[in-house]
Design a protein around this motif. Structure first.
Motif, PDB file in Angstrom:
ATOM      1  N   ALA A  28       4.220   9.258   7.470  1.00  0.00           N
ATOM      2  CA  ALA A  28       4.524  10.614   6.998  1.00  0.00           C
ATOM      3  C   ALA A  28       6.027  10.824   6.876  1.00  0.00           C
ATOM      4  N   GLU A  29       6.782  10.382   7.860  1.00  0.00           N
ATOM      5  CA  GLU A  29       8.235  10.522   7.809  1.00  0.00           C
ATOM      6  C   GLU A  29       8.827   9.734   6.645  1.00  0.00           C
ATOM      7  N   LYS A  30       8.359   8.522   6.466  1.00  0.00           N
ATOM      8  CA  LYS A  30       8.878   7.672   5.389  1.00  0.00           C
ATOM      9  C   LYS A  30       8.520   8.238   4.019  1.00  0.00           C
ATOM     10  N   MET A  31       7.284   8.764   3.883  1.00  0.00           N
ATOM     11  CA  MET A  31       6.869   9.332   2.606  1.00  0.00           C
ATOM     12  C   MET A  31       7.618  10.625   2.305  1.00  0.00           C
ATOM     13  N   ALA A  32       7.883  11.433   3.320  1.00  0.00           N
ATOM     14  CA  ALA A  32       8.637  12.664   3.099  1.00  0.00           C
ATOM     15  C   ALA A  32      10.021  12.359   2.539  1.00  0.00           C
ATOM     16  N   GLN A  33      10.644  11.298   3.050  1.00  0.00           N
ATOM     17  CA  GLN A  33      11.959  10.917   2.546  1.00  0.00           C
ATOM     18  C   GLN A  33      11.879  10.485   1.079  1.00  0.00           C
ATOM     19  N   VAL A  34      10.832   9.744   0.737  1.00  0.00           N
ATOM     20  CA  VAL A  34      10.646   9.316  -0.651  1.00  0.00           C
ATOM     21  C   VAL A  34      10.463  10.531  -1.564  1.00  0.00           C
TER      22      VAL A  34
ATOM     23  N   THR B 106       0.823  -1.212   0.000  1.00  0.00           N
ATOM     24  CA  THR B 106       0.000   0.000   0.000  1.00  0.00           C
ATOM     25  C   THR B 106       0.854   1.258   0.000  1.00  0.00           C
ATOM     26  N   PHE B 107       1.967   1.234   0.717  1.00  0.00           N
ATOM     27  CA  PHE B 107       2.853   2.397   0.731  1.00  0.00           C
ATOM     28  C   PHE B 107       3.378   2.666  -0.681  1.00  0.00           C
ATOM     29  N   ASP B 108       3.748   1.605  -1.402  1.00  0.00           N
ATOM     30  CA  ASP B 108       4.255   1.779  -2.765  1.00  0.00           C
ATOM     31  C   ASP B 108       3.194   2.379  -3.676  1.00  0.00           C
ATOM     32  N   LYS B 109       1.952   1.986  -3.487  1.00  0.00           N
ATOM     33  CA  LYS B 109       0.872   2.543  -4.319  1.00  0.00           C
ATOM     34  C   LYS B 109       0.667   4.025  -4.016  1.00  0.00           C
ATOM     35  N   ILE B 110       0.692   4.382  -2.743  1.00  0.00           N
ATOM     36  CA  ILE B 110       0.543   5.798  -2.380  1.00  0.00           C
ATOM     37  C   ILE B 110       1.727   6.606  -2.917  1.00  0.00           C
TER      38      ILE B 110
END
Length: 317
Positions: A282-288, A242-246
Protein backbone atom coordinates in the motif's frame (compact mmCIF):
# COMPACT_ATOMS: atom_id res chain seq x y z
CA UNK A 1 -21.20 7.66 -26.93
CA UNK A 2 -18.79 10.58 -26.64
CA UNK A 3 -19.41 11.57 -30.25
CA UNK A 4 -23.18 11.44 -29.75
CA UNK A 5 -22.97 13.75 -26.78
CA UNK A 6 -20.58 16.10 -28.55
CA UNK A 7 -23.06 16.43 -31.42
CA UNK A 8 -25.87 17.32 -29.06
CA UNK A 9 -24.06 20.06 -27.15
CA UNK A 10 -25.00 22.89 -29.46
CA UNK A 11 -22.92 25.52 -27.72
CA UNK A 12 -19.70 24.73 -25.89
CA UNK A 13 -17.90 26.23 -22.92
CA UNK A 14 -18.79 29.87 -22.29
CA UNK A 15 -16.10 32.33 -23.25
CA UNK A 16 -14.25 33.19 -20.07
CA UNK A 17 -11.82 35.66 -21.62
CA UNK A 18 -13.87 38.64 -20.43
CA UNK A 19 -14.39 37.33 -16.92
CA UNK A 20 -12.42 38.84 -14.07
CA UNK A 21 -9.37 36.90 -12.97
CA UNK A 22 -10.77 36.33 -9.48
CA UNK A 23 -14.57 36.64 -9.51
CA UNK A 24 -16.19 36.95 -6.12
CA UNK A 25 -19.08 34.70 -7.15
CA UNK A 26 -19.56 32.15 -9.90
CA UNK A 27 -23.22 31.59 -10.74
CA UNK A 28 -24.80 29.13 -13.16
CA UNK A 29 -28.44 29.63 -14.10
CA UNK A 30 -29.99 26.32 -15.14
CA UNK A 31 -33.27 26.36 -17.05
CA UNK A 32 -35.00 24.66 -19.97
CA UNK A 33 -37.92 22.49 -20.96
CA UNK A 34 -39.73 20.46 -18.32
CA UNK A 35 -38.51 16.87 -18.63
CA UNK A 36 -35.25 17.84 -20.33
CA UNK A 37 -33.11 16.95 -17.30
CA UNK A 38 -32.82 20.04 -15.09
CA UNK A 39 -33.09 18.06 -11.85
CA UNK A 40 -30.44 15.58 -13.01
CA UNK A 41 -28.13 18.42 -14.04
CA UNK A 42 -28.49 20.18 -10.68
CA UNK A 43 -27.80 16.99 -8.76
CA UNK A 44 -24.67 16.34 -10.80
CA UNK A 45 -23.49 19.93 -10.25
CA UNK A 46 -24.04 19.41 -6.53
CA UNK A 47 -21.86 16.29 -6.69
CA UNK A 48 -19.21 18.41 -8.40
CA UNK A 49 -19.18 20.82 -5.47
CA UNK A 50 -21.70 23.47 -6.53
CA UNK A 51 -24.36 24.74 -4.17
CA UNK A 52 -27.65 23.97 -5.93
CA UNK A 53 -31.04 25.64 -5.49
CA UNK A 54 -34.09 24.73 -7.56
CA UNK A 55 -37.20 26.80 -8.35
CA UNK A 56 -36.08 29.74 -6.22
CA UNK A 57 -38.64 32.61 -6.50
CA UNK A 58 -37.53 35.04 -9.20
CA UNK A 59 -38.35 38.10 -7.10
CA UNK A 60 -35.81 36.95 -4.48
CA UNK A 61 -32.95 36.34 -6.89
CA UNK A 62 -31.54 39.85 -6.45
CA UNK A 63 -31.19 39.24 -2.74
CA UNK A 64 -29.59 35.81 -3.29
CA UNK A 65 -27.19 36.81 -6.04
CA UNK A 66 -26.39 40.25 -4.72
CA UNK A 67 -25.25 39.02 -1.32
CA UNK A 68 -21.69 38.87 -0.07
CA UNK A 69 -19.22 37.29 -2.50
CA UNK A 70 -18.57 33.58 -2.10
CA UNK A 71 -15.86 31.48 -3.69
CA UNK A 72 -18.24 28.51 -3.67
CA UNK A 73 -20.01 28.26 -7.07
CA UNK A 74 -23.81 28.49 -7.05
CA UNK A 75 -26.23 26.79 -9.46
CA UNK A 76 -29.79 28.15 -9.55
CA UNK A 77 -32.50 26.17 -11.31
CA UNK A 78 -35.75 27.68 -12.57
CA UNK A 79 -38.41 26.88 -15.18
CA UNK A 80 -41.96 27.79 -16.15
CA UNK A 81 -43.25 26.56 -12.76
CA UNK A 82 -41.07 29.00 -10.81
CA UNK A 83 -42.93 31.85 -9.16
CA UNK A 84 -42.47 35.10 -11.09
CA UNK A 85 -41.14 33.36 -14.22
CA UNK A 86 -41.08 35.91 -17.08
CA UNK A 87 -38.17 35.17 -19.48
CA UNK A 88 -37.74 38.74 -20.77
CA UNK A 89 -37.56 40.11 -17.23
CA UNK A 90 -35.09 37.41 -16.18
CA UNK A 91 -32.80 38.30 -19.08
CA UNK A 92 -32.83 41.97 -18.15
CA UNK A 93 -32.17 41.07 -14.53
CA UNK A 94 -29.15 38.96 -15.47
CA UNK A 95 -27.81 41.74 -17.67
CA UNK A 96 -27.83 44.03 -14.64
CA UNK A 97 -25.94 41.42 -12.62
CA UNK A 98 -23.30 41.05 -15.33
CA UNK A 99 -22.51 44.75 -14.96
CA UNK A 100 -21.23 43.91 -11.49
CA UNK A 101 -17.58 42.87 -11.97
CA UNK A 102 -17.83 40.64 -8.95
CA UNK A 103 -20.16 38.20 -10.70
CA UNK A 104 -19.38 35.55 -13.31
CA UNK A 105 -22.76 34.37 -14.61
CA UNK A 106 -23.42 31.61 -17.13
CA UNK A 107 -26.84 30.45 -18.34
CA UNK A 108 -27.42 26.78 -19.24
CA UNK A 109 -30.51 25.83 -21.25
CA UNK A 110 -31.60 22.18 -21.44
CA UNK A 111 -33.70 21.40 -24.50
CA UNK A 112 -35.32 18.24 -25.84
CA UNK A 113 -37.41 17.32 -28.88
CA UNK A 114 -41.17 17.39 -28.40
CA UNK A 115 -41.74 13.71 -29.22
CA UNK A 116 -39.18 12.64 -26.62
CA UNK A 117 -40.66 14.96 -23.99
CA UNK A 118 -44.10 13.45 -24.68
CA UNK A 119 -42.66 9.97 -24.20
CA UNK A 120 -41.05 10.95 -20.89
CA UNK A 121 -44.25 12.54 -19.56
CA UNK A 122 -46.36 9.56 -20.61
CA UNK A 123 -43.83 7.12 -19.13
CA UNK A 124 -43.85 8.87 -15.74
CA UNK A 125 -47.58 9.67 -15.91
CA UNK A 126 -46.90 13.27 -15.01
CA UNK A 127 -49.09 16.14 -16.17
CA UNK A 128 -47.44 19.04 -17.94
CA UNK A 129 -47.66 22.22 -15.91
CA UNK A 130 -49.00 24.28 -18.83
CA UNK A 131 -51.24 21.65 -20.42
CA UNK A 132 -54.21 21.87 -18.10
CA UNK A 133 -56.94 19.62 -19.53
CA UNK A 134 -55.27 19.59 -22.97
CA UNK A 135 -52.88 16.91 -24.29
CA UNK A 136 -49.28 17.05 -23.08
CA UNK A 137 -48.20 18.15 -26.57
CA UNK A 138 -50.15 21.38 -26.11
CA UNK A 139 -48.34 22.14 -22.87
CA UNK A 140 -44.96 21.44 -24.48
CA UNK A 141 -45.77 23.75 -27.41
CA UNK A 142 -46.84 26.56 -25.06
CA UNK A 143 -43.74 26.11 -22.94
CA UNK A 144 -41.44 26.14 -25.96
CA UNK A 145 -42.93 29.43 -27.12
CA UNK A 146 -42.61 30.91 -23.62
CA UNK A 147 -38.96 29.86 -23.24
CA UNK A 148 -37.80 30.84 -26.74
CA UNK A 149 -36.11 34.09 -25.60
CA UNK A 150 -34.13 32.25 -22.90
CA UNK A 151 -33.10 29.53 -25.34
CA UNK A 152 -31.74 32.09 -27.82
CA UNK A 153 -29.95 34.01 -25.07
CA UNK A 154 -28.35 31.11 -23.14
CA UNK A 155 -24.56 30.72 -23.07
CA UNK A 156 -24.67 26.91 -23.13
CA UNK A 157 -27.38 24.87 -24.85
CA UNK A 158 -27.59 21.10 -24.35
CA UNK A 159 -30.11 19.02 -26.29
CA UNK A 160 -30.92 15.86 -24.28
CA UNK A 161 -33.20 14.21 -26.87
CA UNK A 162 -30.90 11.23 -27.40
CA UNK A 163 -29.40 11.25 -23.92
CA UNK A 164 -29.65 8.69 -21.19
CA UNK A 165 -29.39 10.00 -17.63
CA UNK A 166 -25.74 8.96 -17.57
CA UNK A 167 -25.07 10.82 -20.84
CA UNK A 168 -26.38 14.04 -19.33
CA UNK A 169 -24.37 13.57 -16.14
CA UNK A 170 -21.18 13.04 -18.11
CA UNK A 171 -21.86 16.07 -20.31
CA UNK A 172 -22.40 18.25 -17.24
CA UNK A 173 -19.10 17.00 -15.81
CA UNK A 174 -17.28 17.77 -19.04
CA UNK A 175 -18.74 21.25 -19.27
CA UNK A 176 -18.43 22.38 -15.67
CA UNK A 177 -15.94 20.26 -13.73
CA UNK A 178 -13.13 22.76 -14.42
CA UNK A 179 -14.91 25.15 -12.06
CA UNK A 180 -15.69 22.52 -9.44
CA UNK A 181 -13.64 22.77 -6.23
CA UNK A 182 -13.67 19.02 -5.51
CA UNK A 183 -11.66 16.21 -7.06
CA UNK A 184 -11.93 12.45 -6.75
CA UNK A 185 -10.68 11.23 -3.38
CA UNK A 186 -8.37 8.22 -3.60
CA UNK A 187 -7.63 6.09 -0.53
CA UNK A 188 -5.02 3.33 -0.46
CA UNK A 189 -5.49 1.05 2.51
CA UNK A 190 -4.06 -2.13 4.00
CA UNK A 191 -5.98 -4.74 5.99
CA UNK A 192 -5.79 -8.26 7.37
CA UNK A 193 -8.09 -10.95 6.02
CA UNK A 194 -8.07 -12.47 9.51
CA UNK A 195 -10.17 -9.49 10.63
CA UNK A 196 -12.42 -9.44 7.56
CA UNK A 197 -12.38 -7.51 4.30
CA UNK A 198 -13.12 -3.74 4.37
CA UNK A 199 -16.76 -3.27 3.31
CA UNK A 200 -16.16 0.03 1.49
CA UNK A 201 -13.27 -1.13 -0.72
CA UNK A 202 -13.78 -0.66 -4.47
CA UNK A 203 -10.71 -2.63 -5.53
CA UNK A 204 -9.19 -5.39 -3.39
CA UNK A 205 -5.81 -6.99 -4.07
CA UNK A 206 -4.86 -10.13 -2.15
CA UNK A 207 -1.12 -10.13 -1.37
CA UNK A 208 -1.11 -13.54 0.37
CA UNK A 209 0.65 -15.10 -2.63
CA UNK A 210 3.87 -13.53 -1.30
CA UNK A 211 6.04 -15.18 1.35
CA UNK A 212 4.87 -14.11 4.81
CA UNK A 213 7.41 -12.14 6.90
CA UNK A 214 5.49 -13.21 10.02
CA UNK A 215 7.30 -16.53 9.91
CA UNK A 216 10.70 -14.85 10.01
CA UNK A 217 11.57 -14.49 13.71
CA UNK A 218 13.50 -11.27 13.17
CA UNK A 219 10.66 -9.67 11.16
CA UNK A 220 7.60 -10.78 13.10
CA UNK A 221 7.39 -7.74 15.40
CA UNK A 222 8.25 -5.36 12.58
CA UNK A 223 5.80 -4.04 9.98
CA UNK A 224 5.67 -3.15 6.32
CA UNK A 225 6.91 0.32 7.28
CA UNK A 226 10.28 -1.12 8.32
CA UNK A 227 13.03 -1.45 5.72
CA UNK A 228 13.96 -5.10 6.50
CA UNK A 229 10.37 -6.19 5.84
CA UNK A 230 10.33 -4.30 2.55
CA UNK A 231 13.60 -5.89 1.50
CA UNK A 232 12.21 -9.34 2.34
CA UNK A 233 9.09 -8.73 0.23
CA UNK A 234 11.07 -7.27 -2.68
CA UNK A 235 13.18 -10.44 -2.83
CA UNK A 236 10.11 -12.43 -3.87
CA UNK A 237 10.46 -13.63 -7.47
CA UNK A 238 6.95 -12.48 -8.40
CA UNK A 239 6.59 -9.23 -6.47
CA UNK A 240 8.07 -6.86 -9.07
CA UNK A 241 6.09 -8.26 -12.01
CA UNK A 242 2.76 -8.41 -10.19
CA UNK A 243 3.21 -4.98 -8.63
CA UNK A 244 3.86 -3.51 -12.09
CA UNK A 245 0.67 -5.09 -13.42
CA UNK A 246 -1.40 -3.70 -10.55
CA UNK A 247 0.21 -0.27 -11.00
CA UNK A 248 -0.62 -0.25 -14.73
CA UNK A 249 -4.20 -1.29 -14.00
CA UNK A 250 -4.76 1.44 -11.42
CA UNK A 251 -3.22 4.17 -13.57
CA UNK A 252 -5.64 3.18 -16.31
CA UNK A 253 -8.73 2.79 -14.12
CA UNK A 254 -8.49 5.88 -11.92
CA UNK A 255 -8.86 8.45 -14.73
CA UNK A 256 -11.84 6.47 -16.01
CA UNK A 257 -13.45 6.51 -12.58
CA UNK A 258 -12.94 10.29 -12.51
CA UNK A 259 -14.57 10.65 -15.94
CA UNK A 260 -17.60 8.78 -14.63
CA UNK A 261 -17.88 11.22 -11.72
CA UNK A 262 -16.93 8.80 -8.96
CA UNK A 263 -16.18 10.89 -5.87
CA UNK A 264 -14.33 8.26 -3.81
CA UNK A 265 -12.16 5.29 -4.75
CA UNK A 266 -10.80 2.98 -2.04
CA UNK A 267 -7.99 0.65 -3.13
CA UNK A 268 -7.32 -2.03 -0.52
CA UNK A 269 -4.38 -4.40 -0.21
CA UNK A 270 -4.84 -7.39 2.08
CA UNK A 271 -2.66 -10.03 3.66
CA UNK A 272 -3.26 -12.43 6.53
CA UNK A 273 -2.63 -10.13 9.48
CA UNK A 274 -2.54 -6.72 7.79
CA UNK A 275 0.90 -5.74 9.17
CA UNK A 276 3.53 -6.75 6.62
CA UNK A 277 2.83 -7.49 2.94
CA UNK A 278 -0.30 -5.37 2.60
CA UNK A 279 1.24 -2.41 4.44
CA UNK A 280 4.40 -2.39 2.35
CA UNK A 281 2.49 -2.73 -0.93
CA UNK A 282 0.00 0.00 0.00
CA UNK A 283 2.79 2.43 0.86
CA UNK A 284 4.69 1.65 -2.33
CA UNK A 285 1.57 1.94 -4.49
CA UNK A 286 0.58 5.25 -2.90
CA UNK A 287 3.96 6.67 -3.88
CA UNK A 288 3.48 5.47 -7.46
CA UNK A 289 0.04 7.10 -7.62
CA UNK A 290 1.47 10.39 -6.31
CA UNK A 291 4.01 10.29 -9.12
CA UNK A 292 1.09 9.67 -11.51
CA UNK A 293 -0.65 12.89 -10.46
CA UNK A 294 -3.01 11.61 -7.74
CA UNK A 295 -3.06 12.54 -4.05
CA UNK A 296 -3.98 9.36 -2.21
CA UNK A 297 -4.65 9.08 1.49
CA UNK A 298 -3.01 6.02 3.09
CA UNK A 299 -4.77 4.06 5.84
CA UNK A 300 -3.51 0.95 7.64
CA UNK A 301 -6.46 -0.73 9.36
CA UNK A 302 -4.66 -3.40 11.35
CA UNK A 303 -1.19 -1.93 11.70
CA UNK A 304 -1.73 -1.21 15.39
CA UNK A 305 -2.61 -4.81 16.21
CA UNK A 306 -0.02 -6.89 18.04
CA UNK A 307 1.45 -9.71 15.98
CA UNK A 308 0.45 -12.34 18.54
CA UNK A 309 -3.15 -11.07 18.54
CA UNK A 310 -3.59 -11.84 14.84
CA UNK A 311 -4.85 -15.16 13.60
CA UNK A 312 -1.91 -16.39 11.58
CA UNK A 313 -2.63 -20.08 12.12
CA UNK A 314 -0.11 -22.57 10.82
CA UNK A 315 2.62 -21.56 8.44
CA UNK A 316 0.29 -20.68 5.60
CA UNK A 317 0.10 -17.54 3.44
Amino acid sequence: MADKRANRVVMGEPDQSSEPAKPQSRILLVTGMLGAGKTTALRELEDLGWESIDNFPIRLLDRLVGGDGNDHPLAIGFDCRTRGFVPAEIIEQVKRWVEDDGLAITTLFLDCAGHELERRFNETRRRHFLAGDLPVSSGIAAERELLAPLRRWADVLIDTTDFSTNDLKQTIREQFRQTAPQQMTVTVSSFGFSRGKPPTADLVFDMRYLDNPHWEESLREQTGLDAPVGEFIERSAVFASTFDKIRALLLELLPRYAEQGKAYVNIAFGCTGGRHRSVYTAEKMAQVLREGGFSPTVLHRNLGSRAEDLVEGTQQP
